[in-house]
Design an enzyme around this catalytic site. Structure first.
Site, PDB file in Angstrom:
ATOM      1  N   ASP A   1       0.831  -1.205   0.000  1.00  0.00           N
ATOM      2  CA  ASP A   1       0.000   0.000   0.000  1.00  0.00           C
ATOM      3  C   ASP A   1       0.864   1.253   0.000  1.00  0.00           C
ATOM      4  O   ASP A   1       2.081   1.176   0.141  1.00  0.00           O
ATOM      5  CB  ASP A   1      -0.959  -0.003   1.210  1.00  0.00           C
TER       6      ASP A   1
ATOM      7  N   ASP B   1      -7.873  -2.521  14.137  1.00  0.00           N
ATOM      8  CA  ASP B   1      -9.263  -2.679  13.683  1.00  0.00           C
ATOM      9  C   ASP B   1      -9.412  -3.860  12.713  1.00  0.00           C
ATOM     10  O   ASP B   1     -10.452  -4.021  12.083  1.00  0.00           O
ATOM     11  CB  ASP B   1      -9.790  -1.386  13.044  1.00  0.00           C
TER      12      ASP B   1
ATOM     13  N   HIS C   1      -7.596  -4.512   9.949  1.00  0.00           N
ATOM     14  CA  HIS C   1      -7.248  -4.344   8.528  1.00  0.00           C
ATOM     15  C   HIS C   1      -5.966  -5.104   8.191  1.00  0.00           C
ATOM     16  O   HIS C   1      -5.092  -5.299   9.043  1.00  0.00           O
ATOM     17  CB  HIS C   1      -7.130  -2.861   8.143  1.00  0.00           C
TER      18      HIS C   1
ATOM     19  N   GLU D   1      -9.732  -1.497   5.241  1.00  0.00           N
ATOM     20  CA  GLU D   1     -10.383  -1.164   6.501  1.00  0.00           C
ATOM     21  C   GLU D   1     -11.705  -1.933   6.646  1.00  0.00           C
ATOM     22  O   GLU D   1     -12.210  -2.500   5.669  1.00  0.00           O
ATOM     23  CB  GLU D   1     -10.650   0.351   6.542  1.00  0.00           C
TER      24      GLU D   1
HETATM   25  C1  F6R Z   1       1.344  -1.504   6.116  1.00  0.00           C
HETATM   26  C2  F6R Z   1       0.082  -2.193   6.213  1.00  0.00           C
HETATM   27  C3  F6R Z   1      -0.746  -2.172   7.450  1.00  0.00           C
HETATM   28  C4  F6R Z   1       0.052  -2.489   8.710  1.00  0.00           C
HETATM   29  C5  F6R Z   1      -0.847  -2.411   9.927  1.00  0.00           C
HETATM   30  C6  F6R Z   1      -0.103  -2.706  11.199  1.00  0.00           C
HETATM   31  O1  F6R Z   1       1.898  -1.717   4.833  1.00  0.00           O
HETATM   32  O2  F6R Z   1      -0.281  -2.761   5.254  1.00  0.00           O
HETATM   33  O3  F6R Z   1      -1.758  -3.141   7.324  1.00  0.00           O
HETATM   34  O4  F6R Z   1       0.625  -3.762   8.587  1.00  0.00           O
HETATM   35  O5  F6R Z   1      -1.413  -1.138   9.991  1.00  0.00           O
HETATM   36  O6  F6R Z   1       0.833  -1.705  11.417  1.00  0.00           O
HETATM   37  P1  F6R Z   1       1.981  -1.879  12.485  1.00  0.00           P
HETATM   38  O7  F6R Z   1       2.816  -3.018  12.045  1.00  0.00           O
HETATM   39  O8  F6R Z   1       2.734  -0.584  12.454  1.00  0.00           O
HETATM   40  O9  F6R Z   1       1.299  -2.133  13.783  1.00  0.00           O
END
Ligand code: F6R
Length: 259
Positions: free
Chosen positions: A65, A134, A136, A141
């Site tokens: 992303d 949440d 995702h 989301e």
């Molecule tokens: C980032 C991504 C997100 C993160 C998620 C967890 O490329 O795709 O899904 O993996 O927000 O973030 P962290 O690892 O910072 O807790």
């Protein structure tokens, strides 16, 4: 779905060992790279293994992303994060690491082009993932279509608050939109390896592994994947109903099996 409960350092070594095994057997493999804090220890471990001879020279990689609208040189633009945390520390060939273009004039076109670029390689062999509090994965989301492909999404307030730590604590500085691989895009990868640590992830991990499949917890779609590995520390595993069973299963797993 396999669940491995272990200290964070061990989880990173397991994920890195799986990537090393893949690249050793198939040097032209296609990797899926995540950003955020969850994969950072994996990237440290891969950089260490690169010094010991592991090569990425024939591999390609796709990011999950990208924020929309961050200046090209912004340190939190995911293209720059991936460059800093892994690409610049190993020997990927120039242009081998690609991400969706969050600054494209035509964002819909950029998403379609990105899907086509992934498909042209034959697809991702091993996809690293983190999970949001949440539920995702990538930036799909709650409410995301379980059949979604790369597209623009609006980040939830929760995700922007969670990610404010990367923007000096200022939620207002976290972009509101992103381009993200869809859930169906992620599900097309051959092996999914998700890492989660810390108590804040415990509910999302419980839903991912043990909850009903639902767009309300997008990561639950991984239950439909034939080869999904969930690597969690004790805190992230603290709400798993079958934690003892997962621990026993992993302890009794034959050595030859790998992840
Ligand atoms: C980032 C991504 C997100 C993160 C998620 C967890 O490329 O795709 O899904 O993996 O927000 O973030 P962290 O690892 O910072 O807790």
């Amino acid at each position: 779905m396999e669940v491995v409960i272990a200290p964070a350092g061990d989880l990173a070594r397991l994920a890195a060992a799986s990537i090393e095994a893949l690249l050793t057997e198939h040097p032209r493999s296609v990797l899926g790279l995540a950003t955020g804090s969850s994969p950072l220890k994996v990237y440290d471990e891969l950089a260490r293994r690169h010094k010991d001879g592991l090569s990425f020279a024939h591999a390609r990689a796709f990011m999950l992303d990208e924020y929309v609208g961050l200046p090209a040189d912004h340190p939190e633009r995911y293209r720059n994060v991936i460059e800093r945390e892994i690409a610049s520390r190993v020997d990927f060939a120039p242009g081998a690491v690609q991400g969706p273009d969050g600054n494209a004039e035509d964002l819909e076109r950029a998403c379609a082009d990105y899907e086509a670029a992934i498909a042209a390689t034959g697809g991702v062999d091993l996809q690293l993932l983190g999970i949001g509090t949440d539920g995702h994965i990538a930036f799909n989301e709650p409410g995301s279509s379980l059949a979604s492909r790369t597209r623009i999404k609006t980040l939830t307030r929760q995700t922007r608050e969670d990610n404010a730590r990367f923007f000096g604590g200022a939620v207002g500085d976290v972009p509101r939109h992103c381009l993200t691989q869809g859930l169906a895009t992620i599900m097309s990868a051959k092996h999914l390896v998700l890492l989660a640590t810390g108590r804040a992830k415990a509910e999302a991990v419980h839903q991912l592994v043990e909850g009903p499949i639902s767009a309300m917890w997008p990561a639950t779609i991984m239950q439909m994947h034939p080869h999904a590995t969930v690597l969690v520390d004790d805190a992230a595993a603290s709400r798993l109903q079958l934690a003892d069973y997962y621990r026993q299963t992993y302890a009794e797993k034959p050595d030859w099996q790998g992840l």
